[in-house]
Scaffold this active site. Structure first.
Site, PDB file in Angstrom:
ATOM      1  CD  GLU A  73      40.908  23.062  24.374  1.00  0.00           C
ATOM      2  OE1 GLU A  73      41.274  21.947  23.961  1.00  0.00           O
ATOM      3  OE2 GLU A  73      39.882  23.630  23.995  1.00  0.00           O
ATOM      4  CG  LEU A 130      39.419  23.663  13.527  1.00  0.00           C
ATOM      5  CD1 LEU A 130      38.669  24.149  12.292  1.00  0.00           C
ATOM      6  CD2 LEU A 130      38.499  23.703  14.743  1.00  0.00           C
ATOM      7  CB  SER A 131      42.127  17.629  15.293  1.00  0.00           C
ATOM      8  OG  SER A 131      42.186  18.011  16.620  1.00  0.00           O
ATOM      9  CB  SER A 191      48.009  16.583  13.208  1.00  0.00           C
ATOM     10  OG  SER A 191      48.335  17.918  13.140  1.00  0.00           O
ATOM     11  CG  ASP A 246      43.388  16.691  19.182  1.00  0.00           C
ATOM     12  OD1 ASP A 246      42.595  17.048  20.060  1.00  0.00           O
ATOM     13  OD2 ASP A 246      44.421  17.314  18.895  1.00  0.00           O
TER      14      ASP A 246
HETATM   15  C1  GLA Z   1      45.986  19.599  21.146  1.00  0.00           C
HETATM   16  C2  GLA Z   1      46.392  18.204  21.572  1.00  0.00           C
HETATM   17  C3  GLA Z   1      45.330  17.581  22.477  1.00  0.00           C
HETATM   18  C4  GLA Z   1      44.967  18.514  23.630  1.00  0.00           C
HETATM   19  C5  GLA Z   1      44.695  19.930  23.124  1.00  0.00           C
HETATM   20  C6  GLA Z   1      44.502  20.921  24.247  1.00  0.00           C
HETATM   21  O1  GLA Z   1      44.863  19.575  20.342  1.00  0.00           O
HETATM   22  O2  GLA Z   1      46.561  17.372  20.442  1.00  0.00           O
HETATM   23  O3  GLA Z   1      45.763  16.337  22.950  1.00  0.00           O
HETATM   24  O4  GLA Z   1      45.946  18.498  24.627  1.00  0.00           O
HETATM   25  O5  GLA Z   1      45.738  20.404  22.293  1.00  0.00           O
HETATM   26  O6  GLA Z   1      43.344  20.638  24.949  1.00  0.00           O
END
Ligand code: GLA
Length: 393
Positions: free
Chosen positions: A34, A128-129, A131, A175
């Site tokens: 992370e 959970l991305s 975006s 992500d």
């Molecule tokens: C978000 C960012 C990633 C990463 C995480 C932390 O998801 O989009 O690029 O930096 O935080 O690990």
């Protein structure tokens, strides 16, 4: 009704014309690693079966019309391909509009506009991305509709640029890369500096992947994400006074230790210590998985969470509560916060026979501690973004 049929109907209702193609891009869960992507380190995420769907049709003029079933109240958002501006009323559509812009900036402009209908089943703002999934989805569908000939890694980079430059979040590549390059049943060990990657099989018969949503909402825009990135960059600049390194993650913890005295700001020192240690843990975790040592993987997950809590300071009460409850729960192999933190989700490896027990114990205990229940998603590692076939559900 299949998802494609549903999308076809909704597209027709919204734009009064038929869609010509259908697409899906997954979200991701990061197992470990992370905040290492923004410091040239390793990450170990997998794409998940939750994500965003789209129905689309190219246009012959330069108009872009976007609609999301998740934000119906915002109506159809329109923009002109020749003049895409960053307007607050574009709201969720900033993500896809940024992709249109960055395709052009990267030398692959789309020749015409498009109508696109989106529909996601990924909870927004939970780490959970969602975006990245809408960005990668947009890049994937435009690449297909207009035969741009870009490969998935390029699409991921363009998507990241959209988030960096148009949305204004200085995120790393993790992500978008996971959403574009995920593979069913596998986690992705990615070197974020070189973009070299390897797939590592998960072991679902020994470890179920459970995501727990704290329902503490986070938004990268509002969060301290960009501040954390700046702190890491300042720490790197300080280290460079002693040694010429390209990024913090070029250093092992043993190499970092004597250099750390160059970092005078105590917060920057803690951020850098997390990043260097986390990169090492990520490599060790990938090795542990390879030799089937799940207990070691679990210990590294716990160490990751503690470092994110104490040194990087991005966890918060809800995520700490979830992690601590999980660590005490029999049958849990490992558990940690996942994603950018400040709310959002934890990821846990749980022995398959103990998943119900885990939910039954952690759910009520969390509710008692914070006042609202969590949600649980039992997920599997999934493939990256793709065009859907008529029969896909
Ligand atoms: C978000 C960012 C990633 C990463 C995480 C932390 O998801 O989009 O690029 O930096 O935080 O690990």
């Amino acid at each position: 009704m299949s998802t494609v049929e549903q999308l076809r109907n909704d597209f027709h209702k919204t734009f009064e014309r038929p869609a010509t193609a259908f697409f899906f891009a997954p979200g991701r869960v990061n197992l470990i690693g992370e905040y290492t992507d923004i410091s040239g380190g390793h990450v170990f995420p997998c794409a998940v079966s939750l994500g965003t769907y789209a129905a689309a049709a190219p246009r012959s003029d330069r108009k872009i019309r976007l609609h999301s079933l998740n934000f119906q109240e915002k109506g159809v958002i329109e923009a002109d391909l020749a003049a895409i501006e960053r307007r607050p009323e574009h709201d969720w559509a900033l993500y896809p509009l940024g992709v249109f812009r960055e395709l052009a900036a990267h030398g692959s402009p789309v020749p015409a506009g498009a109508d696109i209908l989106y529909c996601g089943n990924l909870p927004n703002g939970t780490g959970l991305s969602s975006s990245a999934s809408i960005e990668v989805l947009t890049a994937t569908l435009l690449n297909d509709l207009f035969a741009l000939g870009l490969d998935p890694v390029k699409l991921a980079l363009i998507s990241q640029a959209a988030e960096n430059k148009f949305v204004g979040v200085a995120c790393g590549i993790m992500d978008q890369f996971a959403s574009a390059m995920g593979r069913s049943g596998q986690a992705l060990l990615l070197n974020c500096r070189t973009l070299e990657y390897q797939y590592r099989p998960l072991v679902p018969d020994r470890a179920s992947l459970v995501i727990t949503n704290s329902h503490k909402r986070r938004s990268l825009n509002e969060s301290k994400y960009n501040i954390r990135r700046a702190e890491c960059e300042a720490a790197l600049a300080a280290v460079r006074a002693l040694k010429d390194v390209e990024s913090l993650c070029d250093l092992t913890p043993a190499e970092f230790d004597p250099l750390s005295r160059a970092i005078k700001d105590p917060d920057q020192l803690k951020r850098a210590r997390h990043v260097v240690g986390e990169n090492q843990r990520t490599l060790e975790a990938a090795e542990a998985l390879e030799r089937g040592d799940l207990a070691a993987f679990g210990r590294l997950m716990k160490a990751s969470h503690l470092s994110l809590r104490d040194d990087f300071e991005v966890s918060g009460r809800e995520l700490d509560t979830l992690a601590e409850l999980a660590w005490q729960c029999p049958g849990v192999i490992g558990s940690r916060m996942t994603g950018a933190g400040f709310g959002g989700c934890t990821v846990s490896f749980v022995e398959p026979g103990a998943v119900d027990y885990f939910r039954n114990v952690v759910g009520p205990a969390y509710e008692k501690a914070v006042g609202h229940p969590p949600s649980f998603y039992l997920v599997e590692a999934a493939d990256g973004a793709a065009k859907l076939k008529e029969a896909d559900t």
